[in-house]
Design a protein around this motif. Sequence first.
Motif, mmCIF file in Angstrom:
data_model
loop_
_atom_site.group_PDB
_atom_site.id
_atom_site.type_symbol
_atom_site.label_atom_id
_atom_site.label_comp_id
_atom_site.label_asym_id
_atom_site.label_seq_id
_atom_site.Cartn_x
_atom_site.Cartn_y
_atom_site.Cartn_z
ATOM 1 N N PRO A 72 -11.214 28.029 -46.923
ATOM 2 C CA PRO A 72 -11.837 26.859 -47.752
ATOM 3 C C PRO A 72 -10.642 27.147 -49.070
ATOM 4 C CG PRO A 72 -13.812 27.145 -46.422
ATOM 5 C CD PRO A 72 -12.564 28.605 -45.761
ATOM 6 N N ASP A 73 -10.407 27.540 -49.819
ATOM 7 C CA ASP A 73 -10.025 28.082 -50.965
ATOM 8 C C ASP A 73 -10.949 28.038 -51.854
ATOM 9 O OD1 ASP A 73 -8.735 29.215 -53.005
ATOM 10 O OD2 ASP A 73 -6.636 27.836 -53.025
ATOM 11 N N ALA A 74 -11.694 29.256 -52.234
ATOM 12 C CA ALA A 74 -12.199 29.041 -53.802
ATOM 13 C C ALA A 74 -12.063 28.388 -54.823
ATOM 14 C CB ALA A 74 -12.545 29.946 -53.766
ATOM 15 N N ASP A 75 -10.926 28.064 -54.822
ATOM 16 C CA ASP A 75 -10.456 27.840 -56.188
ATOM 17 C C ASP A 75 -9.933 26.287 -55.658
ATOM 18 O OD1 ASP A 75 -10.285 29.856 -58.006
ATOM 19 O OD2 ASP A 75 -8.650 30.830 -56.660
ATOM 20 N N ASP A 76 -9.783 25.747 -54.920
ATOM 21 C CA ASP A 76 -9.751 24.197 -54.273
ATOM 22 C C ASP A 76 -10.560 23.483 -54.320
ATOM 23 O OD1 ASP A 76 -8.252 22.414 -53.680
ATOM 24 O OD2 ASP A 76 -7.339 23.437 -52.388
ATOM 25 N N ARG A 77 -10.936 22.739 -55.015
ATOM 26 C CA ARG A 77 -12.703 21.626 -55.150
ATOM 27 C C ARG A 77 -12.452 20.275 -54.083
ATOM 28 N NH1 ARG A 77 -14.842 20.245 -60.728
ATOM 29 N NH2 ARG A 77 -12.476 20.016 -61.519
ATOM 30 N N ARG A 78 -10.885 20.441 -53.856
ATOM 31 C CA ARG A 78 -10.759 18.970 -53.319
ATOM 32 C C ARG A 78 -11.164 19.749 -51.234
ATOM 33 N NH1 ARG A 78 -4.419 19.258 -52.921
ATOM 34 N NH2 ARG A 78 -4.686 21.590 -53.562
ATOM 35 N N ASP A 79 -11.207 20.510 -51.490
ATOM 36 C CA ASP A 79 -12.126 21.376 -49.761
ATOM 37 C C ASP A 79 -13.314 21.117 -49.875
ATOM 38 O OD1 ASP A 79 -12.941 22.210 -47.822
ATOM 39 O OD2 ASP A 79 -11.313 24.188 -47.450
ATOM 40 N N PRO A 80 -14.231 20.612 -49.542
ATOM 41 C CA PRO A 80 -15.591 20.005 -49.420
ATOM 42 C C PRO A 80 -16.290 21.085 -49.544
ATOM 43 C CG PRO A 80 -14.220 18.567 -48.472
ATOM 44 C CD PRO A 80 -13.397 18.872 -48.424
ATOM 45 N N PHE A 81 -15.526 21.880 -47.929
ATOM 46 C CA PHE A 81 -16.283 22.679 -48.084
ATOM 47 C C PHE A 81 -15.677 24.428 -48.901
ATOM 48 C CE2 PHE A 81 -17.300 20.509 -44.124
ATOM 49 C CZ PHE A 81 -18.266 20.779 -44.433
ATOM 50 N N SER A 82 -14.938 24.111 -49.775
ATOM 51 C CA SER A 82 -14.906 25.366 -50.435
ATOM 52 C C SER A 82 -15.862 26.306 -51.145
ATOM 53 C CB SER A 82 -13.913 25.524 -51.617
ATOM 54 O OG SER A 82 -14.366 23.782 -52.953
ATOM 55 N N PRO A 83 -15.586 27.368 -51.649
ATOM 56 C CA PRO A 83 -17.136 28.010 -51.796
ATOM 57 C C PRO A 83 -18.128 27.233 -52.950
ATOM 58 C CG PRO A 83 -15.612 29.380 -52.193
ATOM 59 C CD PRO A 83 -15.043 28.290 -51.140
ATOM 60 N N ALA A 84 -18.884 26.913 -52.761
ATOM 61 C CA ALA A 84 -19.882 26.059 -53.509
ATOM 62 C C ALA A 84 -20.451 26.718 -54.951
ATOM 63 C CB ALA A 84 -20.738 25.799 -52.950
ATOM 64 N N SER A 85 -19.689 27.060 -55.243
ATOM 65 C CA SER A 85 -20.308 28.623 -56.518
ATOM 66 C C SER A 85 -19.440 27.500 -58.004
ATOM 67 C CB SER A 85 -20.217 29.537 -56.479
ATOM 68 O OG SER A 85 -20.235 30.703 -57.633
ATOM 69 N N GLY A 86 -19.886 28.222 -59.163
ATOM 70 C CA GLY A 86 -19.104 27.708 -60.187
ATOM 71 C C GLY A 86 -19.785 26.625 -61.578
ATOM 72 N N LEU A 87 -19.570 27.373 -62.604
ATOM 73 C CA LEU A 87 -20.712 26.122 -64.208
ATOM 74 C C LEU A 87 -20.412 24.756 -63.622
ATOM 75 C CD1 LEU A 87 -22.589 26.407 -65.777
ATOM 76 C CD2 LEU A 87 -20.541 26.018 -67.425
ATOM 77 N N GLY A 88 -18.933 24.043 -63.095
ATOM 78 C CA GLY A 88 -18.902 22.812 -63.893
ATOM 79 C C GLY A 88 -19.722 21.847 -62.155
ATOM 80 N N LEU A 89 -19.739 22.799 -61.618
ATOM 81 C CA LEU A 89 -19.894 22.292 -60.094
ATOM 82 C C LEU A 89 -21.664 22.290 -60.389
ATOM 83 C CD1 LEU A 89 -18.479 24.494 -56.939
ATOM 84 C CD2 LEU A 89 -18.083 21.973 -58.471
#
Length: 347
Positions: free
Chosen positions: A76-93
């Motif tokens: 998972p790429d931390a900056d790629d929200r297109r990956d459902p399993f990218s790290p679940a972290s961030g204010l927008g999320l």
Amino acid sequence: MPADRARERAFPVREHLGGIVRDAFDGRRTLRGAVRLRGGSKKGVYRLVLDDGSTAVAYAWDESENFWQPAAGPGPDADDRRDPFSPASGLGLFVAAHRRLTDLGLRTPHLHWSDGSRRRHTADFAVVEDLRGPTLETLIRADPAAARPVLGRLAEGLAAMRECRDPAFGKVALLDEGGASRGVSCERIVLDRALADLAEASQRDPRAAAAGTALHDALHEAFDAVSPRADHSLVHGELGPDHVLVDDRGRPVLIDIEGLMFFDIEWEHVFLELRFGPHYAALRTGGLDARRLALYLLAMRLSLVAGPLRLLDGDFPDRDFMTGIVEHNLHEARKLVGLGGDGPQVY
């Protein structure tokens, strides 16, 4: 990294909490004290004590608060929200997930204020209601009878989430913006992630490497048995009893919601059964696909080996707990392919 390194980490966002309080409460409140709460591995969680004796909780998304190390190799790429399993972290999320759950009538801590502009502060912040009630995990252990109605209400919330559907899959924040996830299907994404987790775990633990061929073949066999699916349900993604608080009216309150996404409901229920154990019976639902469950169970076990091993590469403080997760899930993954297991069962 040695365990004592955990004591060396500095959390610079502490210096900004006074300003956060002034902004969140329009200058009507000042900060009397703050305590960093245990448990967060991707964001800082602080209990704020205000000048009138009330309290609130601040979430801080900043690299200094993140204990996770980048994955080795494909992952998972931390900056790629297109990956459902990218790290679940961030204010927008967080904000998108909070809005969606609130619209469904599910309880989450009330959101007082948030700011991701970074014009006044060095990190992204949210200030939410401070719920002093126990986690559902604590209540189950202390008073199973009192936990039963809470489990029942949680089951009702899960049913509402299951009925919230979308033909697309992926993080709520991404889909709300009109985006689309990478990948052709949930099951293919899970397979690819599980193979990456297996490769990563095999680099770190010889027992995983020894079982590599059997686990690889079992993943492909389980994937080949799965039939296509046309729509997806809303899932929390990591809903253990430690991610449910109980408020003063006995209602379940979902926390750590940044991973909220549309995905296969079986992914959610595999995790629920692993984490709730015998209490999962209160959350069980019909109509699940047994073949997806088989694939996702093995994939989940491998994720719970590779992820904690990566976390242990850094300075995460509760190292014995993370080591226990690795030991248990490696044991269980090996059992699923008929190899038995090693190590203590502590998770």
